[in-house]
Write a protein that holds these residues in place. Structure first.
Motif, PDB file in Angstrom:
ATOM      1  N   ALA A 114       0.822  -1.209   0.000  1.00 21.44           N
ATOM      2  CA  ALA A 114       0.000   0.000   0.000  1.00 21.44           C
ATOM      3  C   ALA A 114       0.855   1.257   0.000  1.00 21.44           C
ATOM      4  O   ALA A 114       0.555   2.232  -0.698  1.00 21.44           O
ATOM      5  CB  ALA A 114      -0.930  -0.004   1.204  1.00 21.44           C
ATOM      6  N   ALA A 115       1.934   1.245   0.766  1.00 22.49           N
ATOM      7  CA  ALA A 115       2.815   2.410   0.808  1.00 22.49           C
ATOM      8  C   ALA A 115       3.571   2.580  -0.506  1.00 22.49           C
ATOM      9  O   ALA A 115       3.832   3.712  -0.943  1.00 22.49           O
ATOM     10  CB  ALA A 115       3.802   2.277   1.964  1.00 22.49           C
ATOM     11  N   PHE A 116       3.901   1.482  -1.158  1.00 28.67           N
ATOM     12  CA  PHE A 116       4.684   1.504  -2.389  1.00 28.67           C
ATOM     13  C   PHE A 116       3.900   2.071  -3.564  1.00 28.67           C
ATOM     14  O   PHE A 116       4.418   2.825  -4.384  1.00 28.67           O
ATOM     15  CB  PHE A 116       5.138   0.078  -2.714  1.00 28.67           C
ATOM     16  N   ALA A 176     -11.648  -8.379   2.884  1.00 25.58           N
ATOM     17  CA  ALA A 176     -11.095  -7.148   2.312  1.00 25.58           C
ATOM     18  C   ALA A 176     -10.916  -6.046   3.359  1.00 25.58           C
ATOM     19  O   ALA A 176      -9.889  -5.356   3.374  1.00 25.58           O
ATOM     20  CB  ALA A 176     -11.979  -6.655   1.171  1.00 25.58           C
ATOM     21  N   LEU A 177     -11.891  -5.874   4.240  1.00 23.79           N
ATOM     22  CA  LEU A 177     -11.781  -4.813   5.251  1.00 23.79           C
ATOM     23  C   LEU A 177     -10.620  -5.070   6.202  1.00 23.79           C
ATOM     24  O   LEU A 177      -9.878  -4.151   6.553  1.00 23.79           O
ATOM     25  CB  LEU A 177     -13.090  -4.681   6.024  1.00 23.79           C
ATOM     26  N   ALA A 182      -3.145  -3.076   5.839  1.00 22.97           N
ATOM     27  CA  ALA A 182      -2.381  -2.264   4.887  1.00 22.97           C
ATOM     28  C   ALA A 182      -2.131  -0.865   5.425  1.00 22.97           C
ATOM     29  O   ALA A 182      -1.110  -0.251   5.093  1.00 22.97           O
ATOM     30  CB  ALA A 182      -3.123  -2.195   3.556  1.00 22.97           C
ATOM     31  N   GLY A 183      -3.058  -0.373   6.240  1.00 23.85           N
ATOM     32  CA  GLY A 183      -2.883   0.946   6.847  1.00 23.85           C
ATOM     33  C   GLY A 183      -3.588   2.023   6.064  1.00 23.85           C
ATOM     34  O   GLY A 183      -3.152   2.371   4.958  1.00 23.85           O
ATOM     35  N   PRO A 184      -4.684   2.584   6.605  1.00 24.61           N
ATOM     36  CA  PRO A 184      -5.371   3.676   5.918  1.00 24.61           C
ATOM     37  C   PRO A 184      -4.451   4.832   5.562  1.00 24.61           C
ATOM     38  O   PRO A 184      -4.629   5.476   4.521  1.00 24.61           O
ATOM     39  CB  PRO A 184      -6.449   4.094   6.925  1.00 24.61           C
ATOM     40  N   LEU A 203     -12.287   3.964   4.338  1.00 22.17           N
ATOM     41  CA  LEU A 203     -11.137   4.717   3.824  1.00 22.17           C
ATOM     42  C   LEU A 203     -11.622   6.026   3.210  1.00 22.17           C
ATOM     43  O   LEU A 203     -11.579   6.216   1.990  1.00 22.17           O
ATOM     44  CB  LEU A 203     -10.393   3.881   2.777  1.00 22.17           C
ATOM     45  N   PRO A 204     -12.101   6.968   4.035  1.00 19.94           N
ATOM     46  CA  PRO A 204     -12.681   8.199   3.476  1.00 19.94           C
ATOM     47  C   PRO A 204     -11.688   9.056   2.706  1.00 19.94           C
ATOM     48  O   PRO A 204     -12.100   9.884   1.881  1.00 19.94           O
ATOM     49  CB  PRO A 204     -13.207   8.927   4.720  1.00 19.94           C
TER      50      PRO A 204
END
Length: 218
Positions: A58-60, A73-74, A80-82, A123-124
């Motif tokens: 996610a960061a990549f 999924a949630l 993964a980290g919002p 994930l707003p």
């Protein structure tokens, strides 16, 4: 582009392999370090392919793909980290399939909610786009497996994110006019509810190389 994929199953590995072949750099993320599927995929796919955790993928990624099963999924995006997904497009290809011991398939959620909507609520600060969940993963990356004209669908709240996803689909071989924008993320309900019908069609044909072709008088 740098793309992160959350999920190391067949869908994630297939998407990742095609993206690397197209020249993108991809991190395939799993729940924990040292995942054998991710490590093996990266070793076979080449220097643009990297194994990692959900958070690292996610960061990549400049764009991130959720290729986990819909029922997890949630939990996956929480791992993964919002913060790693904030401001990014999240392409959600998941389906909320629940398989009973007798083989019966149901959906959870269904009708008045969807995985796409739940991800967007969780994930707003992320731009969730639902797409690709209505075809087999091989057809996702090679629409020519199905002859003639046929369509994909996108749904999401952000027009720019949908345009970004449509452009990526174009790299897979989907013409822009074959990608139908169904509006907001609530359209993910109908897209996910297609899956029991899709499974019936797969049993009928005996393979997964088929898709929906929409015809209109205007």
């Amino acid at each position: 582009m740098r793309i992160g994929i959350i999920g190391t199953g067949t869908v994630g590995r297939t998407l990742g392999g095609k993206l690397v072949a197209l020249g993108h750099e991809v991190t395939l993320g799993s729940r924990s370090k040292g995942n054998a599927a991710a490590e093996d995929w990266a070793a076979r796919t080449g220097p643009l392919a990297h194994p990692g955790t959900f958070a690292e993928a996610a960061a990549f990624g400049d764009l991130v793909i959720n290729a986990t099963g819909g029922t997890v999924a949630l939990a996956a995006v929480e791992l993964a980290g919002p913060e790693n997904l904030a401001g990014k497009t999240l392409l959600d290809v998941s389906n909320p399939l629940v398989f009973a011991p007798d083989g019966e398939v149901t959906l959870d959620p269904v009708n008045d909610d969807s995985i796409g909507e739940r991800l967007q609520r969780a994930l707003p600060d992320t731009k969730v786009v639902k797409a690709l969940n209505t075809v087999n993963c091989e057809v996702m990356v090679d629409p020519g497996r199905v002859p003639g004209e046929h369509q994909l669908f996108v749904a999401g709240e952000d027009a720019g994110a949908k345009a970004q996803v449509t452009a990526l689909l174009g790299e897979f071989g989907w013409p822009a006019d074959a990608v139908l924008d169904l509006g907001g993320i609530d359209a993910a309900r109908g897209l996910e509810m297609l899956m029991p019908f899709w499974l019936r069609l797969m049993r009928h044909y005996g393979h997964a190389d088929f898709n929906y072709a929409i015809r209109t008088a205007r």
